[in-house]
Structure formats: structure tokens, C-alpha cells
Design a protein around this motif. Structure first.
Motif, mmCIF file in Angstrom:
data_model
loop_
_atom_site.group_PDB
_atom_site.id
_atom_site.type_symbol
_atom_site.label_atom_id
_atom_site.label_comp_id
_atom_site.label_asym_id
_atom_site.label_seq_id
_atom_site.Cartn_x
_atom_site.Cartn_y
_atom_site.Cartn_z
ATOM 1 N N LEU B 122 -25.868 20.785 82.764
ATOM 2 C CA LEU B 122 -27.025 20.856 81.878
ATOM 3 C C LEU B 122 -26.596 20.733 80.429
ATOM 4 C CD1 LEU B 122 -29.377 23.647 83.234
ATOM 5 C CD2 LEU B 122 -29.649 21.180 83.298
ATOM 6 N N LEU B 123 -25.491 21.426 80.116
ATOM 7 C CA LEU B 123 -25.006 21.405 78.740
ATOM 8 C C LEU B 123 -24.585 20.009 78.327
ATOM 9 C CD1 LEU B 123 -22.928 24.682 78.601
ATOM 10 C CD2 LEU B 123 -25.160 24.229 77.622
ATOM 11 N N PHE B 124 -24.223 19.193 79.313
ATOM 12 C CA PHE B 124 -23.836 17.824 79.011
ATOM 13 C C PHE B 124 -25.055 16.907 78.967
ATOM 14 C CE2 PHE B 124 -22.679 13.624 80.679
ATOM 15 C CZ PHE B 124 -21.771 13.230 79.714
ATOM 16 N N PHE B 125 -25.914 17.045 79.958
ATOM 17 C CA PHE B 125 -26.992 16.065 80.107
ATOM 18 C C PHE B 125 -28.161 16.302 79.159
ATOM 19 C CE2 PHE B 125 -24.914 15.268 84.233
ATOM 20 C CZ PHE B 125 -24.736 13.913 84.069
ATOM 21 N N ILE B 126 -28.412 17.555 78.741
ATOM 22 C CA ILE B 126 -29.522 17.782 77.811
ATOM 23 C C ILE B 126 -29.243 17.103 76.466
ATOM 24 C CG2 ILE B 126 -30.787 19.530 76.488
ATOM 25 C CD1 ILE B 126 -30.706 21.313 78.918
ATOM 26 N N PRO B 127 -28.033 17.344 75.870
ATOM 27 C CA PRO B 127 -27.770 16.631 74.605
ATOM 28 C C PRO B 127 -27.804 15.123 74.785
ATOM 29 C CG PRO B 127 -26.110 18.311 75.006
ATOM 30 C CD PRO B 127 -26.944 18.241 76.224
ATOM 31 N N LEU B 128 -27.291 14.656 75.923
ATOM 32 C CA LEU B 128 -27.261 13.215 76.170
ATOM 33 C C LEU B 128 -28.689 12.666 76.184
ATOM 34 C CD1 LEU B 128 -25.800 10.628 76.911
ATOM 35 C CD2 LEU B 128 -25.902 11.312 79.292
ATOM 36 N N ALA B 129 -29.575 13.375 76.897
ATOM 37 C CA ALA B 129 -30.961 12.920 76.988
ATOM 38 C C ALA B 129 -31.599 12.877 75.607
ATOM 39 C CB ALA B 129 -31.751 13.836 77.917
ATOM 40 N N ILE B 130 -31.326 13.900 74.803
ATOM 41 C CA ILE B 130 -31.910 13.942 73.461
ATOM 42 C C ILE B 130 -31.418 12.758 72.623
ATOM 43 C CG2 ILE B 130 -31.993 15.258 71.301
ATOM 44 C CD1 ILE B 130 -31.885 17.795 73.063
ATOM 45 N N VAL B 131 -30.112 12.517 72.706
ATOM 46 C CA VAL B 131 -29.544 11.395 71.952
ATOM 47 C C VAL B 131 -30.213 10.092 72.365
ATOM 48 C CG1 VAL B 131 -27.474 9.988 71.673
ATOM 49 C CG2 VAL B 131 -27.320 12.457 71.472
ATOM 50 N N ILE B 132 -30.388 9.933 73.664
ATOM 51 C CA ILE B 132 -30.961 8.679 74.156
ATOM 52 C C ILE B 132 -32.394 8.497 73.656
ATOM 53 C CG2 ILE B 132 -31.683 7.475 76.242
ATOM 54 C CD1 ILE B 132 -29.215 8.753 77.571
ATOM 55 N N ILE B 133 -33.145 9.603 73.646
ATOM 56 C CA ILE B 133 -34.521 9.515 73.147
ATOM 57 C C ILE B 133 -34.513 9.143 71.664
ATOM 58 C CG2 ILE B 133 -36.619 10.841 72.664
ATOM 59 C CD1 ILE B 133 -36.083 12.385 75.234
ATOM 60 N N VAL B 134 -33.632 9.804 70.922
ATOM 61 C CA VAL B 134 -33.545 9.518 69.491
ATOM 62 C C VAL B 134 -33.175 8.055 69.256
ATOM 63 C CG1 VAL B 134 -32.272 10.026 67.366
ATOM 64 C CG2 VAL B 134 -33.018 11.889 68.856
ATOM 65 N N GLN B 135 -32.361 7.524 70.171
ATOM 66 C CA GLN B 135 -31.917 6.135 70.010
ATOM 67 C C GLN B 135 -33.013 5.133 70.373
ATOM 68 O OE1 GLN B 135 -28.944 4.726 68.889
ATOM 69 N NE2 GLN B 135 -28.621 6.797 68.124
ATOM 70 N N GLY B 136 -34.169 5.640 70.711
ATOM 71 C CA GLY B 136 -35.295 4.746 70.895
ATOM 72 C C GLY B 136 -35.614 4.375 72.333
ATOM 73 N N TYR B 137 -35.036 5.041 73.290
ATOM 74 C CA TYR B 137 -35.417 4.805 74.678
ATOM 75 C C TYR B 137 -36.709 5.550 74.957
ATOM 76 C CZ TYR B 137 -30.811 2.814 75.504
ATOM 77 O OH TYR B 137 -29.710 2.029 75.461
#
Lengths: 234, 491
Positions: B122-137
């Protein structure tokens, strides 16, 4: 009879609680000695002191003239079974017996010879089982531990609660074994028990502990059992 | 019994676990370690997207990440298999209380969801998901993708328990993994590409979320059924009974009195779960050098190579030795009241460690591939390990008084056994010692002088073997009562 165990001003305290306090106690060689008392009376504490598993607060125990907490020379002639923590769980019974034999300078053949005397006692449930000691039942573990304590011709054998967890047949056989040890081989046997009947059957002398003090010290006779029962009825 | 009561029991178990009974220093260190791992996971989660973007600018980084997810699945599963156990033993007292079996089992399984192993991803995938959203996905689709990943994580959780209990399935999964990784390796069939498409579809299609969700439910039910069928004192609740294995160890007899203990220790290692784990770990240590020898950055930093060389041959020596005498804690009273000389006892442990070190050295021969200088360094490291490290480790172990449950696997993070400030202090000479012994002659003279100094230090240690053993023996005698009482404490 010469004294083999000599207890002098022995006491053990944890913080301010004195849990054992024996002014003087002599046990002659070859005696079968019984220790009785309720939970917390200090039986196991006394045995632990005798085996130098805990240090005394004051006083000392001499075993054949050796002060047990100063020298380790008592180890070759003393053996004991206090609880399951004396068993090595990942060994089979035979491996365990041979291991103890190795430690006590007893050859495999001598161990086998001793074991053959206990075939009855084992009742076919200990040897050749292809099972580790940790997987045996409590009663069978106890049998293995008791017999291991007899390996290597010890002069002092200490057994804590040997009758607990044993089936009636085995209890009767064990009584025979203990009696023979002291009467035929002049081994000093120290046992503790909650079972007044067994202990009076087996022991020549019975000492009652209460809150760490010796409250009764008697030679066993016809009247002993009655006396003990009366004492504990209070 | 309702969920509240279960939770209160759990809370007590947690609050009263040995972790909280440790000293303050240990608590702080453990907390730091936990924070360290957590922040690494978070940083990796934030950074991984940009790393892919930078190294492969023409590819879609998110697609690339999905291509690699299969490695996470396999790694996570392997880690869990070795470290995470289904805590069934705790429930024995519940069997005879008026509680519905179903309730206990359901609670037990749900409880595992909160384990460390489920929180780390979770600690890995939550930040990853946030980054991806910020990147415009597309945020909505990313959420679907995240839920799929979450379901997969839980599937791994439940699959692991089945693997732990069911041998045919375990071998099946192993065979399957071997097959696909073999095909991948020889370039016959690149499964990670195809799986990458599947993982990506959780984002691109979304509705494929159904697959992992269905998988979780299926595995949960399978666990539930397996437990229900075995929910008896002679079933799952019982610890594993191993079948008896015997082998001829007579060849050790030439060690004389020592052979008594040597034979016993070998049986101890091969018949108990915990030492087997240590054995496996030390095997992995053999590959430790690969991390360093393959990197050019380290080739020019011989001091780091010296450090690595110690671990290549010293894995068993360090991980086993630091827990002497704890290995014998279960029957320590026997050892202390029997006719045993401490010195012989210690010497036999030393022999075992030295033999393991020598064996690791033989197994490390393939490192010759990286050059003879590397192999010479490993040899010098082995000499240091046998001659000095062994005694330092044994000395540190003598100060360690944590009992070990031999047949229980160590659990990650709930297990702080053999971890105390003294131990930590003792590890300093183990790590810094060889580096210094190597580095000073290396700086003053040359590379070969460093290696010779390191090798000689081990020889010197061997010369003083008897002296060192006497020293450690004194510690044993001095702390005898403390050790006995610590080992007989109930865990």
C-alpha cells in the motif's frame, strides 16, 4: 550412614520474599528422600538450588563435600529430571539416551543394557518409535526423561514430580524402580510429589515444606500417610 | 463472542507482545527501521514513474511499470512464504468456548489482512497512483487499477496460506513459476509482456477489475474451506509434525568429545524450522557479492568489496553464531546440570561455524569469474571469518539471552529475538574490523598487502583460539544464572 547432601543455612529470596529457608538438612547416602508440600512451598526451588540452576541468597549446599555453587565437580555423579525443559525435543528417545550416555561417559552398549531393563516401563511406546521427543505424549516424555536420569550410574538422582502425568501401571513400575535404586544400588534418590500415597510408599524419609520452611521431617512408617493427610487437611 | 471482543484480544496480544517489553533504545531502533522501510516504499512509489520516464523516454512509463508487476507478485509471494505464517495456533483456546467456528475462521482470515506484508505494498502503490493521476492519467481508471492491484495483493496473502499448508499446490506453483521464468530466460515466450498487458488493462479497460476481485473471493473461500475442514486440535490448529529423518553422522566421531555436540547441532539444524531458516538465509548470503562485484562503481572502492567479501562466506557464521547459546535455550537447564564442559561446548559450535564457512568458501568458487583478485579477497575474508569473526560473534552471542522457539519460524518484525544493544555494539567490530584491517595496508602499501593483512588476521585469531574460548567461557560462567532464568521465561 555417611551424609551425602548437607544443607547449611540455605535461603532463597526474590526481592523481600523469602521463598526458601532451611537451617540445616542432612541426607545420608542411599536414602530415598521425599519432599512434599503445597504449590509454592519451595520444592522445585530446593531442587534448582541443589542443581545450581539458581544461586542461593544465603548459605550453601554440599554434595559429597562439594559446594555446588562453587565447583562443578558434582555434575558427574548427579543426574536429574525436573521438567520437559530437560528433554531435547528434536531427538528421538534413543538419540537422547545416547546423547546423555556420551556426556556421562557411558557407551552405547551400556546404555542399551540399561534400557533393556526398562522395557516393561516403556511399554513399547518409547523405543523404535521414529518420533521426536517433542511429538510424544506428556506421559511418555516423562518416562524418557526419568530413564535418561538413570544413565551413567549416578549416585544422586533428583526427580521432580515423577508420578504426575503417568498412567497407573507406570506409576507402580516407577515405584519399584525407585525402591530398587536406593535399596540395591545405594543411590540417593530425591523426589518431590503431591501424591502422598506414592511418596509414603516409596520414600524412607519424608520432609514437609511449607512456605519454604521444613515443618515436618519423619521416617516413614505405617502411620505416616495418616499423619500427612491430617496435616494437609487443615 | 462478537467482533469487539476479538479485537480487544488482538489489541492485548499486540500491546503485550515482546516488542513493547523491550527497552526504550530497542523501541526507538525498531521504530526507525520501520520508518526506514516505509519511507523507502513511499519514495520508490513516487520515484518509479520518473525513473522509467527518464530511462525509456519513448515508452509509456505506466505501461512499463505494469510490465514489471509480475516480479512484484513473485517476490512478494516468496517473501511471504518464508516469513508470514497463518496464526492458527492462537485459536486453540477458542475451540472449546461457545463461539461459532465460522466466526473464528472469518476473523482469523480477515485479521491477516492487516499484516505488515499487506501494508507495505500500500505504501508503494498509493504514492504511485497519486503520481500517475497528477501526471494526467484518468483518475477514475487509475482508481480501478489501484483496486485491482489491491485485490492482487490480498490474493497473494491468501494464496500464501494455501501454499504453506498444501504441498501439491505448492509444488504446482513452483513448477509453473520455473516453467515461465525458464521460457522467459531462454527467450521462448516472454510472459511478462503478456501479463503487462493484463495489468495495464486494469487501467485501460477497467472492467477487468473483475478478475482479481474474483480471485480474492475464490482464494478467501478456499482458505475458509481448508481451515473449516481442519479446525480441530489434530488438524490445522496443531503444529506441523515432521516425519523422522535420520542419517549417519558417525564420520564426525573423529572429533572425539566434540562430536557429541557436533552431531547434536547438525540434528538441531536439520530438524527445526528456525535454524533451517537461518541455513537458507546464509545460502542467500553467498550471492551477496553479486551486488557489489558487478557494479563498476564499487570496483574502484576495494574497501566496499572487502565488506562484501566478509558476507559471502560469513552468512551462516554470523546468523547462527550470534544466537549461540540461544539455540539450546529450550533445554538449557539440562545442559547446565549435565556433565558438560563449556569449553568443549563452545569449541564444537566454533567448529560448526568454521566448517560452514569453509563450505561457503568452496561454493563461492564461481566468483573467480570476476577475477582472481576478487576471489583472493573472498579467501582472505573467509580466513578473517574463521579466525576472528567467529570468536567475536560467539562473544556477542554469550551476552544474548533471548530464548528461541526452535520449531517456530521467525516472524518478520514481530520477532526481535537476538536483537539488543549489546548485539548491535558487537556487530561494529564484525563490520568495521575487516574493512580497517584491509584498508590501512591497502592505503599504505597496495591492494595485495591489504588482502594479506586480512588473511593473516584470521591466522592470528586461530593461534589465540584457546585464549579466546577461555574468555568466552568466563562470560558463560559469570552470566549462568541470568541466562538460565531468561531462557526459562515463558514466551
Amino acid at each position: 550412614m555417611e551424609t551425602i547432601i548437607h544443607v547449611q543455612d540455605l535461603s532463597k529470596s526474590y526481592n523481600a520474599d523469602k521463598i526458601l529457608d532451611i537451617e540445616s538438612l542432612d541426607i545420608p547416602k542411599g536414602q530415598s528422600f521425599g519432599l512434599v508440600g503445597n504449590n509454592g512451598a519451595g520444592k522445585t526451588t530446593f531442587f534448582s538450588l541443589l542443581l545450581d540452576l539458581i544461586p542461593p541468597t544465603t548459605g550453601q549446599i554440599e554434595s559429597k563435600g562439594i559446594i555446588v555453587n562453587q565447583s562443578e565437580e558434582w555434575k558427574p555423579f548427579t543426574s536429574s529430571f525436573i521438567d520437559e525443559s530437560f528433554l531435547i525435543g528434536y531427538l528421538t528417545a534413543e538419540e537422547y539416551f545416547y546423547f546423555i550416555g556420551d556426556l556421562r561417559n557411558t557407551s552405547k552398549a551400556e546404555v542399551d543394557e540399561l534400557l533393556s531393563e526398562f522395557e516393561d516401563f516403556f511399554h513399547g511406546e518409547i523405543l523404535n518409535q521414529k518420533k521426536y521427543l517433542r511429538d510424544l505424549s506428556k506421559g511418555n516424555q516423562k518416562k524418557a526423561g526419568i530413564v535418561a536420569a538413570l544413565i551413567g550410574q549416578p549416585e544422586i538422582v533428583i526427580l521432580d514430580e515423577p508420578f504426575a502425568n503417568l498412567d497407573p501401571t507406570t506409576q507402580i513400575r516407577l515405584k519399584r524402580i525407585i525402591k530398587d535404586l536406593s535399596s540395591q544400588n545405594h543411590v540417593t534418590v530425591l523426589i518431590s510429589s503431591h501424591d502422598l500415597m506414592h511418596v509414603t510408599d516409596v520414600c524412607e524419609r519424608i520432609v514437609v515444606l511449607d512456605k519454604g520452611q521444613v515443618v515436618k521431617d519423619m521416617k516413614t512408617s505405617e502411620a505416616t500417610l495418616k499423619e500427612l493427610e491430617l496435616y494437609f487437611e487443615r | 463472542m462478537n467482533i469487539k471482543q476479538f479485537l480487544s484480544l488482538e489489541w492485548k496480544q499486540f500491546r503485550r507482545s515482546s516488542f513493547f517489553e523491550k527497552g526504550l533504545v530497542i523501541k526507538i531502533l525498531m521504530l526507525l527501521a520501520a520508518l526506514y522501510f516505509a519511507s523507502i516504499a513511499i519514495l520508490a512509489g513516487v520515484g518509479v514513474f520518473f525513473i522509467f520516464k527518464k530511462t525509456l523516454p519513448e515508452e509509456d512509463p505506466f505501461k512499463m511499470i505494469n510490465n514489471f508487476l509480475i516480479y512484484w507478485v513473485i517476490g512478494d509471494l516468496a517473501l511471504r512464504y518464508f516469513l508470514q505464517q497463518l496464526p492458527v495456533l492462537n485459536i486453540k483456546p477458542m475451540l472449546i468456548l461457545p463461539i461459532k467456528r465460522n466466526a473464528v475462521i472469518r476473523f482469523l482470515l480477515l485479521k491477516t489482512s492487516f499484516s505488515f506484508f499487506n501494508i507495505l505494498p500500500l505504501l508503494f502503490f498509493i504514492p504511485l497512483a497519486i503520481v500517475i493521476i497528477v501526471q494526467g492519467y484518468s483518475p477514475f481508471m487509475v482508481v480501478l487499477w489501484f483496486l485491482s492491484i489491491l485485490s492482487i495483493s490480498f490474493s497473494i496473502n491468501f494464496l500464501n496460506f494455501i501454499l504453506n499448508k498444501n504441498n501439491p499446490i505448492f509444488y504446482g506453483v513452483i513448477a509453473f513459476l520455473a516453467l515461465i521464468s525458464g521460457m522467459q530466460y531462454f527467450g521462448i515466450f516472454d510472459i511478462s509482456q503478456y501479463l503487462g498487458v493484463v495489468f495495464y488493462s486494469f487501467y485501460s479497460l477497467g472492467y477487468t477489475l473483475i478478475i482479481p476481485v474474483f480471485l480474492v473471493i475464490l482464494l478467501f473461500k478456499a482458505n475458509y474451506r481448508m481451515l473449516k475442514k481442519n479446525f480441530y486440535v489434530d488438524g490445522a490448529v496443531q503444529g506441523k509434525k515432521e516425519s523422522f529423518s535420520n542419517y549417519n553422522l558417525e564420520f564426525l566421531n573423529k572429533f572425539g568429545k566434540l562430536s557429541i555436540f557436533l552431531k547434536n547441532d547438525i540434528k538441531m539444524i536439520t530438524r527445526n524450522a528456525r535454524p533451517k531458516q537461518v541455513l537458507l538465509m546464509s545460502f542467500f548470503f553467498l550471492f551477496y557479492g553479486l551486488i557489489f562485484y558487478t557494479q563498476d562503481t564499487y570496483r574502484d572502492l576495494p574497501i566496499v568489496l572487502a565488506f562484501a567479501s566478509i558476507f559471502v562466506t560469513g552468512g551462516f557464521l554470523i546468523s547462527f553464531g550470534q544466537l549461540v547459546p540461544s539455540w539450546d535455550s529450550e533445554y538449557y537447564k539440562l545442559m547446565m546440570s549435565q556433565n558438560i564442559s563449556y569449553k568443549k561446548y563452545l569449541e564444537s559450535k566454533w567448529y560448526l561455524m568454521a566448517l560452514a564457512c569453509a563450505a561457503s568458501f568452496v561454493l563461492s568458487a564461481p566468483y573467480i569469474y570476476f577475477g582472481w583478485d576478487i576471489f583472493a579477497m573472498i579467501a582472505a575474508g573467509a580466513s578473517f571469518n574463521i579466525g576472528l569473526n567467529s570468536f567475536i560473534t560467539l562473544y556477542g552471542g554469550a551476552l544474548n539471552r533471548v530464548p528461541i522457539e526452535l520449531n517456530q519460524k521467525a516472524k518478520a518484525f514481530s520477532n526481535t529475538q537476538g536483537f539488543n544493544p549489546t548485539q548491535l555494539l558487537m556487530s561494529l567490530p564484525k563490520l568495521l574490523g575487516p574493512m580497517l584491517i584491509f584498508y590501512i595496508p591497502y592505503k599504505l602499501i597496495n591492494f595485495n598487502a591489504g588482502i594479506i593483512a586480512l588473511a593473516l588476521s584470521g591466522v592470528l585469531g586461530l593461534v589465540f583460539k584457546s585464549y579466546f574460548l577461555n574468555l568466552i567461557e568466563k562470560v558463560y560462567q559469570k552470566t549462568k544464572y541470568k541466562t538460565i532464568s531468561a531462557f526459562s521465561e515463558k514466551k
